[in-house]
Design an enzyme around this catalytic site. Structure first.
Site, PDB file in Angstrom:
ATOM      1  N   CYS A   1       0.190  -0.437  -7.799  1.00  0.00           N
ATOM      2  CA  CYS A   1      -0.875   0.877  -7.953  1.00  0.00           C
ATOM      3  C   CYS A   1       0.005   1.774  -8.765  1.00  0.00           C
ATOM      4  CB  CYS A   1      -1.742   1.902  -6.695  1.00  0.00           C
ATOM      5  SG  CYS A   1      -0.641   2.742  -5.788  1.00  0.00           S
ATOM      6  N   CYS A   8      -2.793   3.532   0.858  1.00  0.00           N
ATOM      7  CA  CYS A   8      -2.928   4.178   0.636  1.00  0.00           C
ATOM      8  C   CYS A   8      -2.647   5.264   1.792  1.00  0.00           C
ATOM      9  CB  CYS A   8      -4.025   5.268  -0.162  1.00  0.00           C
ATOM     10  SG  CYS A   8      -5.003   4.538  -1.687  1.00  0.00           S
TER      11      CYS A   8
END
Ligand code: FES
Length: 138
Positions: free
Chosen positions: A34, A103
């Site tokens: 990402c 995350c």
């Protein structure tokens, strides 16, 4: 609602954002997929994390999880901070969508990376204590 109120709160009002100039340990971790990057600064006195700050160039969940991670380790011993799992961060935020779990791994690894740096600065090999720092792979 996709995100819990706690996630939204820590995203819109993140705690402990910034840098610590005279930090005792600084860690950085990124996710190649990402492209998000998290930097973690720790102040450590007598084995206690007296301050923690972070900078995250990343998604909202990365901001919220780093904010929560700093809150969870402040005032704790290094041993306790090493026990902080991404799962504990997710639970403290009342959950995250499955696609956003990576995350929280970034937040966990950012803390470990800063602790690694702390030991390296003392001339201590961090690997037996902190383990290898691994980038989340998702
Ligand atoms: Fe990469 Fe959240 S999407 S850390």
């Amino acid at each position: 609602m996709l995100y819990s109120e706690k996630v939204l709160d820590h995203f819109s009002n993140p705690r402990n954002v910034g840098e610590i100039e005279d930090a005792d340990g600084v860690g950085e971790i990124g996710n190649a997929k990402c492209g998000d990057i998290m930097k973690m600064y720790l102040k450590i006195d007598d084995n206690i994390i007296t301050d923690a700050k972070f900078k995250t160039f990343g998604c909202g969940a990365a901001v919220a999880t780093s904010s929560m991670a700093t809150e969870l380790i402040k005032g704790k011993s290094i041993d306790d901070a090493l026990k902080l799992t991404n799962q504990a961060v997710v639970e403290a935020l009342d959950g995250l969508p499955a696609v956003k779990i990576h995350c929280s791994v970034l937040a966990e690894q950012a803390v470990r990376s800063a602790l690694s740096d702390y030991y390296t600065r003392q001339g201590i090999d961090p690997v037996p204590i902190v383990g290898e720092i691994k980038e989340p792979e998702e």
